[in-house]
Write an enzyme that holds these catalytic residues in place. Structure first.
Site, PDB file in Angstrom:
ATOM      1  N   HIS A 317      44.785  85.052  16.331  1.00  0.00           N
ATOM      2  CA  HIS A 317      44.173  83.897  16.994  1.00  0.00           C
ATOM      3  C   HIS A 317      42.651  83.962  17.125  1.00  0.00           C
ATOM      4  O   HIS A 317      42.026  82.951  17.475  1.00  0.00           O
ATOM      5  CB  HIS A 317      44.803  83.798  18.396  1.00  0.00           C
ATOM      6  CG  HIS A 317      44.762  82.445  19.024  1.00  0.00           C
ATOM      7  ND1 HIS A 317      44.019  81.384  18.549  1.00  0.00           N
ATOM      8  CD2 HIS A 317      45.394  81.969  20.128  1.00  0.00           C
ATOM      9  CE1 HIS A 317      44.188  80.337  19.338  1.00  0.00           C
ATOM     10  NE2 HIS A 317      45.016  80.662  20.296  1.00  0.00           N
ATOM     11  N   CYS A 318      42.007  85.104  16.869  1.00  0.00           N
ATOM     12  CA  CYS A 318      40.608  85.236  17.311  1.00  0.00           C
ATOM     13  C   CYS A 318      39.660  84.240  16.638  1.00  0.00           C
ATOM     14  O   CYS A 318      38.686  83.817  17.239  1.00  0.00           O
ATOM     15  CB  CYS A 318      40.104  86.672  17.175  1.00  0.00           C
ATOM     16  SG  CYS A 318      39.760  87.199  15.504  1.00  0.00           S
TER      17      CYS A 318
END
Length: 599
Positions: A317-318
């Site tokens: 997700h980063c």
């Protein structure tokens, strides 16, 4: 960008013309913060929070100094948004495991293809997308006639999160270290704990044909189970521990550095599972936290394909949010694999080059890997999940009732939660802000005074249908208003959170070293202690979307709301599983009841 300006058709052609994320004033944020946390507080808690906020925001006080520093940062050359530093600290600063806690998944629509054919089709689609992205031929997303940021698309291929002792980093193309698109030609295929490099682009950069990709995967699937435990298990550890093991791997043998490089530079991963999921929920659970020996959770994109061709994606997700992955997945699944393969310029060039990726291990690392595998399996087992499916209900059934479909389902969640747990608790909803330069998401808090009134009246046996209906519409309208505020960048939480992080990073230099009572106040702690964490992913190509819960009492609510159907994946710690199952039952009832109320 003015409406009169022409929209560039190049993928990244509009980025410099997009408006910046507005930075709210400190006073506006403080007022909004009290408005947002207020409904969750007692009178005494509210008074304590107001006192802490007044101290924070007083003239010459710590909030003023921190906000002034943020204003200077926002005005600095090369800064795209006042959130430029916030996002890395928010995502890369987390120190717990990202597997199950941060990564999210999509379960794709069904296909008649077998496992190797389905995986080959996904690879072909991804390669076509990559080559179009490299040439900036993927059309920019447009909303209401205005272009949205496409910046996240730079992180779809050859992007890997690298664990760090204090904070992680990201290895990605389009950076100073790796200018322009990824030049990698290979993917990593996982099967029965084996990691295999497979070249999917030939030496001239043209893709292998579908038949060749299928043949390559079939060759890989003849492999026996890996003789050594898979280093993939290490990617499930808490970040500092994984950083330490990664250093140990590299120090042990130079071949390990080469193996890590092969994985990190790969375009993406394809995880082939040698079993058929028992049902839809089983498929979702394995997409979220399957056998960690068959994953590299730090990889931005991992396709997972089961024995019967059921498939999905697990996403780190980063650098990637759901809207970017939705667009990517839609491009892969909207057209038949044969078509995208032809469009990509695939040519016959023989069986793809296939080479095992092998790590040299000593007993200490073997023990670490086995411990990580056992700990993650236990962590997965300690997570309860459920699916709720409405096959005869969707946004097309809500719109004639003259209500926002999202507001309708969010109110259904609130009613179901009150009936399941007897309380109204903090609720998060993710709101996309891609109309801004480098825009990502805004944190919306769903509980308003109107929501409390609506739920109270629904639970009051003496309330009439008209009063309930009016309260429902008022709560839905308040929800839409708040969502619009978030879309326009007028939300308090991330602003205050970034001020808190500026103090941690630069407090000494700014002369703000005293403890900030605001961030220990009941309002701040209660508003952010999620009971429901919600997010939506509307696409006809996706059956389910899911993520882990965010706290000990939280139910993660990931939903796919389409015109003709509404599917929800729930997750929560096993200790509170009973309440989640009651919530699922109450949600089914609430949707029917609310629909009838408006009809």
């Amino acid at each position: 960008m003015n409406a009169s300006e022409e929209i560039s058709t190049r993928t990244f052609g509009n980025e410099e013309h997009l408006p910046r994320v507005p930075l709210p004033t400190l006073d506006a944020t403080c007022a909004k913060f009290m408005e947002w946390c207020g409904p969750l507080l007692t009178a005494e808690e509210r008074a304590r929070t107001e006192s802490a906020l007044a101290e924070f925001a007083r003239p010459g006080g710590p909030g003023r100094a921190l906000h002034a520093a943020l204003e200077r940062y926002d005005a600095a050359e090369g800064v795209h948004s006042w959130l430029d530093t916030f996002w890395p600290y928010r995502y890369l600063g987390r120190r717990d495991r990202i597997a199950l806690n941060a990564n999210f998944f999509f379960l794709f629509k069904e296909s008649a293809d077998g496992q190797a054919e389905r995986a080959a089709g996904l690879i072909a689609g991804a390669l076509d997308y990559k080559l179009r992205l490299d040439a900036e031929e993927v059309p920019p997303a447009v909303q209401r006639g205005r272009p949205l940021t496409m910046e996240q698309h730079k992180y779809l291929f050859s992007t890997t999160r690298i664990p760090g002792a204090g904070q992680d980093t990201v290895r990605a193309p389009y950076t100073a270290e790796w200018p322009g698109p990824s030049r990698a030609r290979h993917i990593v295929v996982f099967f029965r704990g084996n990691m295999i490099r497979m070249d999917v682009l030939g030496p001239d950069g043209r893709p292998h044909t579908l038949d060749e990709l299928t043949a390559g995967l079939q060759t890989i699937m003849k492999a026996e189970a890996a003789p050594e435990p898979s280093a993939g298990h290490l990617t499930t550890m808490a970040r500092a521990e994984w950083a330490e093991r990664r250093r140990a791997l590299i120090a042990l043998d130079p071949r390990n550095a080469e193996a890590i490089d092969e994985v990190e530079a790969a375009l993406f991963c394809v995880c082939l599972e040698n079993f058929v999921p028992k049902n839809t929920l089983d498929a979702c659970d394995h997409l979220l936290h399957g056998d960690s020996g068959n994953r590299w959770f730090d990889k931005a994109v991992s396709f997972v394909v089961f024995g019967d061709g059921t498939a999905g994606i697990n996403v780190e997700h980063c650098e990637l949010d759901g809207t970017t992955i939705l667009a990517f997945v839609d491009a892969l699944l909207d057209a038949p694999p044969e078509l995208v393969s032809r469009r990509s310029g695939a040519v016959s060039q023989g069986l793809p080059v296939i080479e095992p990726i092998e790590f040299v291990l000593d007993d200490a690392l073997r023990d670490d890997i086995e411990d990580a595998a056992a700990a993650f399996a236990a962590y997965g087992a300690a997570t309860a999940t459920a699916t709720v499916s409405f096959e005869d209900f969707g946004s097309a059934h809500i719109k004639p009732l003259k209500m926002s479909p999202d507001a309708f389902v969010q109110m259904a969640y609130q009613l179901a939660h009150r009936r399941a747990k007897g309380i109204t608790g903090a609720t998060y909803e993710s709101i996309a802000t891609r109309q801004y330069r480098h825009g990502r998401t805004e944190a919306m808090r769903v509980v308003t005074p109107e929501v409390l009134r609506f739920v109270d009246l629904m639970e009051d046996p003496d309330a009439g249908a008209e009063a309930r209906r009016d309260a429902f519409r008022a709560a839905a309208e308040a929800h839409v208003r708040r969502a619009k505020e978030c879309q326009s960048g007028q939300a308090p939480e991330q602003h205050l959170w970034e001020l808190q992080m500026i103090q941690r990073r630069r407090g000494k230099e700014l002369g703000v070293t005293e403890p900030l009572g605001l961030f220990e106040s009941p309002g701040w702690l209660t508003m952010r202690d999620d009971y429901l964490s919600t997010s939506s992913a509307p696409s006809v190509n996706i059956r389910y979307f899911g993520f882990g819960s965010t706290s000990e009492q939280c139910i993660g609510v990931a939903y796919v709301l389409l015109p003709d159907r509404f599917n929800v994946y729930l997750s929560t710690p096993q200790a509170v599983a009973d309440a989640m199952h009651v919530f699922a039952d109450r949600l089914r009832e609430a949707v029917t009841e609310l629909r009838e109320l408006l009809a």
